[in-house]
Design a protein around this motif. Structure first.
Motif, PDB file in Angstrom:
ATOM      1  N   ALA A 293       0.836  -1.209   0.000  1.00 26.59           N
ATOM      2  CA  ALA A 293       0.000   0.000   0.000  1.00 26.59           C
ATOM      3  C   ALA A 293       0.868   1.254   0.000  1.00 26.59           C
ATOM      4  O   ALA A 293       1.842   1.348   0.753  1.00 26.59           O
ATOM      5  CB  ALA A 293      -0.928  -0.003   1.204  1.00 26.59           C
ATOM      6  N   THR A 294       0.514   2.209  -0.839  1.00 30.90           N
ATOM      7  CA  THR A 294       1.281   3.451  -0.937  1.00 30.90           C
ATOM      8  C   THR A 294       0.513   4.658  -0.398  1.00 30.90           C
ATOM      9  O   THR A 294       1.077   5.746  -0.280  1.00 30.90           O
ATOM     10  CB  THR A 294       1.678   3.717  -2.404  1.00 30.90           C
ATOM     11  OG1 THR A 294       0.491   3.746  -3.212  1.00 30.90           O
ATOM     12  CG2 THR A 294       2.610   2.631  -2.910  1.00 30.90           C
ATOM     13  N   GLU A 295      -0.767   4.465  -0.106  1.00 31.05           N
ATOM     14  CA  GLU A 295      -1.601   5.535   0.451  1.00 31.05           C
ATOM     15  C   GLU A 295      -2.378   4.981   1.635  1.00 31.05           C
ATOM     16  O   GLU A 295      -2.703   3.777   1.672  1.00 31.05           O
ATOM     17  CB  GLU A 295      -2.585   6.073  -0.594  1.00 31.05           C
ATOM     18  CG  GLU A 295      -1.940   6.654  -1.845  1.00 31.05           C
ATOM     19  CD  GLU A 295      -1.286   8.006  -1.598  1.00 31.05           C
ATOM     20  OE1 GLU A 295      -1.597   8.624  -0.551  1.00 31.05           O
ATOM     21  OE2 GLU A 295      -0.476   8.434  -2.443  1.00 31.05           O
ATOM     22  N   GLY A 296      -2.707   5.858   2.583  1.00 30.75           N
ATOM     23  CA  GLY A 296      -3.418   5.418   3.773  1.00 30.75           C
ATOM     24  C   GLY A 296      -4.755   4.763   3.468  1.00 30.75           C
ATOM     25  O   GLY A 296      -5.139   3.782   4.099  1.00 30.75           O
ATOM     26  N   TRP A 297      -5.488   5.277   2.473  1.00 26.97           N
ATOM     27  CA  TRP A 297      -6.811   4.719   2.153  1.00 26.97           C
ATOM     28  C   TRP A 297      -6.698   3.278   1.664  1.00 26.97           C
ATOM     29  O   TRP A 297      -7.639   2.493   1.819  1.00 26.97           O
ATOM     30  CB  TRP A 297      -7.526   5.578   1.118  1.00 26.97           C
ATOM     31  CG  TRP A 297      -6.902   5.597  -0.246  1.00 26.97           C
ATOM     32  CD1 TRP A 297      -6.034   6.530  -0.745  1.00 26.97           C
ATOM     33  CD2 TRP A 297      -7.089   4.643  -1.303  1.00 26.97           C
ATOM     34  NE1 TRP A 297      -5.660   6.217  -2.031  1.00 26.97           N
ATOM     35  CE2 TRP A 297      -6.300   5.065  -2.400  1.00 26.97           C
ATOM     36  CE3 TRP A 297      -7.852   3.482  -1.440  1.00 26.97           C
ATOM     37  CZ2 TRP A 297      -6.238   4.378  -3.602  1.00 26.97           C
ATOM     38  CZ3 TRP A 297      -7.805   2.776  -2.637  1.00 26.97           C
ATOM     39  CH2 TRP A 297      -7.011   3.223  -3.697  1.00 26.97           C
ATOM     40  N   MET A 298      -5.543   2.931   1.077  1.00 25.76           N
ATOM     41  CA  MET A 298      -5.354   1.564   0.590  1.00 25.76           C
ATOM     42  C   MET A 298      -5.347   0.568   1.750  1.00 25.76           C
ATOM     43  O   MET A 298      -5.783  -0.583   1.582  1.00 25.76           O
ATOM     44  CB  MET A 298      -4.051   1.454  -0.198  1.00 25.76           C
ATOM     45  CG  MET A 298      -4.021   2.255  -1.476  1.00 25.76           C
ATOM     46  SD  MET A 298      -2.445   2.050  -2.351  1.00 25.76           S
ATOM     47  CE  MET A 298      -2.678   3.169  -3.721  1.00 25.76           C
ATOM     48  N   MET A 299      -4.850   0.989   2.904  1.00 21.87           N
ATOM     49  CA  MET A 299      -4.847   0.107   4.074  1.00 21.87           C
ATOM     50  C   MET A 299      -6.280  -0.264   4.449  1.00 21.87           C
ATOM     51  O   MET A 299      -6.565  -1.413   4.813  1.00 21.87           O
ATOM     52  CB  MET A 299      -4.148   0.786   5.249  1.00 21.87           C
ATOM     53  CG  MET A 299      -2.712   1.202   4.991  1.00 21.87           C
ATOM     54  SD  MET A 299      -1.597  -0.196   4.722  1.00 21.87           S
ATOM     55  CE  MET A 299      -1.094  -0.551   6.402  1.00 21.87           C
ATOM     56  N   TYR A 300      -7.188   0.694   4.347  1.00 20.56           N
ATOM     57  CA  TYR A 300      -8.597   0.418   4.645  1.00 20.56           C
ATOM     58  C   TYR A 300      -9.195  -0.560   3.639  1.00 20.56           C
ATOM     59  O   TYR A 300      -9.959  -1.462   4.007  1.00 20.56           O
ATOM     60  CB  TYR A 300      -9.390   1.720   4.638  1.00 20.56           C
ATOM     61  CG  TYR A 300      -9.172   2.580   5.858  1.00 20.56           C
ATOM     62  CD1 TYR A 300      -9.967   2.435   6.986  1.00 20.56           C
ATOM     63  CD2 TYR A 300      -8.158   3.522   5.889  1.00 20.56           C
ATOM     64  CE1 TYR A 300      -9.772   3.210   8.112  1.00 20.56           C
ATOM     65  CE2 TYR A 300      -7.949   4.309   7.004  1.00 20.56           C
ATOM     66  CZ  TYR A 300      -8.755   4.153   8.121  1.00 20.56           C
ATOM     67  OH  TYR A 300      -8.550   4.912   9.240  1.00 20.56           O
ATOM     68  N   ALA A 301      -8.856  -0.392   2.359  1.00 19.04           N
ATOM     69  CA  ALA A 301      -9.373  -1.308   1.333  1.00 19.04           C
ATOM     70  C   ALA A 301      -8.903  -2.738   1.589  1.00 19.04           C
ATOM     71  O   ALA A 301      -9.677  -3.694   1.480  1.00 19.04           O
ATOM     72  CB  ALA A 301      -8.922  -0.842  -0.048  1.00 19.04           C
TER      73      ALA A 301
END
Length: 403
Positions: A293-301
Motif C-alpha cells: 500500500a502506498t496511500e493510507g486509504w489503501m490500508m482500509y481497502a
C-alpha cells in the motif's frame, strides 16, 4: 452464551483502548524512532513471556476451580495494570507493570473454555465465531475511543481502560454464572501446567497435531502485525493515535460482521477445513497488500477485502482443536493454545523490532518499507500450505475405510 459475550466485549474494549497509545507512551521515554521501536519491542516481549508461563497455569486453575473465579482474577489484574501504566513515570515501571499484566491476562483462553463448556461439539466453531465477533466489536469501540482520548492525553486511555476492567469485575461478581459444574472439574497438578509440557500435551490431541504449526505461524504473523502497525503507519503515513484508532475500528467492524453474522452462513455451506484453508490463503494476500500500500486509504481497502475473505479461519481452526479435547481438559487446552500464542507474542517483537529499525529511516515511497508485512505474508503462506496438506491427508484417511 450471552453472559460470556458481554464479559468478552467489555474486556476487549478495555484492552483496545490502549493499543493506539502504548507505543506513544514508550516514545515519551525515548529520544529517537529507532530507540522507540526497540523499547516498544522490549515492552511487548516482557508481556508475552509472562503470558506464556501464566496462561497454562490459569487455564488449569479454571479446570480445577471453575471459569468464573479465574476470570475475576484476570479482571482485577487488568484494572491494576492499566491504572499503574497510566501513572508510570519511568520506562522500568512500564516494563514491570506489563510483566504483571501479561501474567494475569488469560481472559481470552478462559472465555474460550467457557464457550466449550456450554456448547455441543458441532456448535463450537459457530460459537467461537460469535466470541470472535465480540472481539471485533471491542476493537470497534476500544481503539477508536483510545485514539480520540489519546489525542487529548496519551495517558488518559489507560485510566478509562482501568475503569472498564473494574466494571467487568463487578459484572462478573454479580451477574456472570459459572459454566463448569463440579463433577467435570479436574484437580490442579503442577506437572501439567509447565508451558512446554502443556504444549507437548496439546501436540498429542488426536488428529490435530500439524494444526499447531498453522496456529503458531498465523499467530507469529498476527503479532508481528500488531507490533508493527502503530509505528509502521506513523513512519509511512504519519498517522497519529486518532488515525490508528479509526483503522482498528475498521478491523473490528469487519471482524464483527464476518464472525458474528457471515460465518454461520459460511459454515452452513462449507466445511471448517475449507474455511481454514481459504482464510489462511486470503490472510497471506492481505499482509502482502498492507506491505504494498502506498496511500493510507489503501490500508482500509485491504482491511475490508482481507477481513471478509480470511475472517473465518481462526474460528474454524479453534473449533477443530477444541473438538479434539475432552470435556474436563477444555481449560487446559485453551490455556495451552494461549500459551502457544504467547510464545509467538514473545518471538514477534524480536522479529518486528529489527525490521522496523531497518525501515524507519527509509523514504515512505520505498517499497522496502513494507518489509514487516512481507515477512507476515510469507509466514501465512507457509501456514496455508501446511493446513492444505494436512486436510488433504485427513480426507484421504477418512475415505479409506469406506473404500
Amino acid at each position: 452464551m450471552a453472559f460470556i459475550m458481554i464479559t468478552v466485549l467489555i474486556d476487549m474494549v478495555s484492552i483496545g483502548l490502549i493499543i493506539p497509545v502504548l507505543p506513544l507512551v514508550v516514545g515519551t521515554f525515548t529520544s529517537s524512532p529507532t530507540e522507540q521501536a526497540w523499547w516498544y519491542g522490549v515492552v511487548t516481549i516482557t508481556f508475552g513471556i509472562a503470558n506464556f508461563f501464566a496462561s497454562p497455569v490459569l487455564g488449569a486453575l479454571s479446570d480445577a476451580h471453575g471459569r468464573r473465579p479465574v476470570l475475576l482474577l484476570g479482571f482485577s489484574g487488568l484494572a491494576l495494570s492499566f491504572i499503574v501504566t497510566g501513572l508510570a513515570t519511568a520506562l522500568w515501571m512500564l516494563i514491570a507493570v506489563r510483566v504483571f499484566s501479561g501474567a494475569m491476562q488469560a481472559n481470552a483462553a478462559v472465555a474460550s473454555a467457557y464457550v466449550a463448556d456450554i456448547s455441543a461439539p458441532e456448535e463450537r466453531a459457530r460459537r467461537f465465531g460469535m466470541l470472535g465477533a465480540m472481539f471485533g466489536i471491542g476493537f470497534i469501540l476500544g481503539p477508536a475511543t483510545g485514539g480520540l482520548l489519546g489525542a487529548i492525553d496519551v495517558h488518559l486511555p489507560f485510566f478509562v481502560a482501568g475503569a472498564l476492567a473494574v466494571l467487568n469485575w463487578l459484572y462478573g461478581w454479580f451477574v456472570l454464572p459459572e459454566s463448569l459444574p463440579p463433577e467435570k472439574r479436574q484437580p490442579f497438578a503442577w506437572k501439567r501446567v509447565h508451558p512446554f509440557a502443556a504444549l507437548s500435551g496439546l501436540s498429542r490431541l488426536e488428529g490435530v497435531g500439524p494444526l499447531l504449526w498453522v496456529v503458531a505461524l498465523a499467530s507469529l504473523a498476527q503479532f508481528t502485525l500488531h507490533t508493527s502497525w502503530v509505528l509502521y503507519t506513523h513512519f509511512k503515513f504519519n498517522w497519529g493515535p486518532a488515525e490508528v484508532g479509526w483503522s482498528l475500528f475498521t478491523v473490528g467492524a469487519i471482524s464483527a460482521v464476518v464472525q458474528g453474522w457471515l460465518l454461520k452462513h459460511m459454515l452452513a455451506r462449507f466445511s471448517s477445513r475449507t474455511l481454514a484453508t481459504v482464510g489462511l490463503t486470503a490472510s497471506a494476500l492481505t499482509y502482502l497488500g498492507f506491505g504494498l500500500a502506498t496511500e493510507g486509504w489503501m490500508m482500509y481497502a485491504v482491511i475490508v477485502v482481507g477481513g471478509i475473505l480470511g475472517g473465518g479461519a481462526q474460528a474454524a481452526i479453534q473449533g477443530l482443536i477444541s473438538n479434539a479435547a475432552k470435556a474436563h481438559e477444555q481449560g487446559a487446552t485453551a490455556g495451552s493454545v494461549a500459551s502457544l500464542n504467547s510464545l509467538m507474542a514473545v518471538l514477534a517483537p524480536m522479529v518486528a523490532t529489527p525490521l522496523l529499525g531497518l525501515v524507519s529511516h527509509l523514504k515512505a515511497t520505498d517499497v522496502l518499507m513494507g518489509l514487516p508485512f512481507f515477512f507476515c505474508a510469507a509466514l501465512q503462506a507457509v501456514g496455508a500450505s501446511v493446513a492444505y496438506r494436512f486436510f488433504r491427508r485427513r480426507a484421504a484417511h477418512e475415505a479409506a475405510p469406506s473404500a
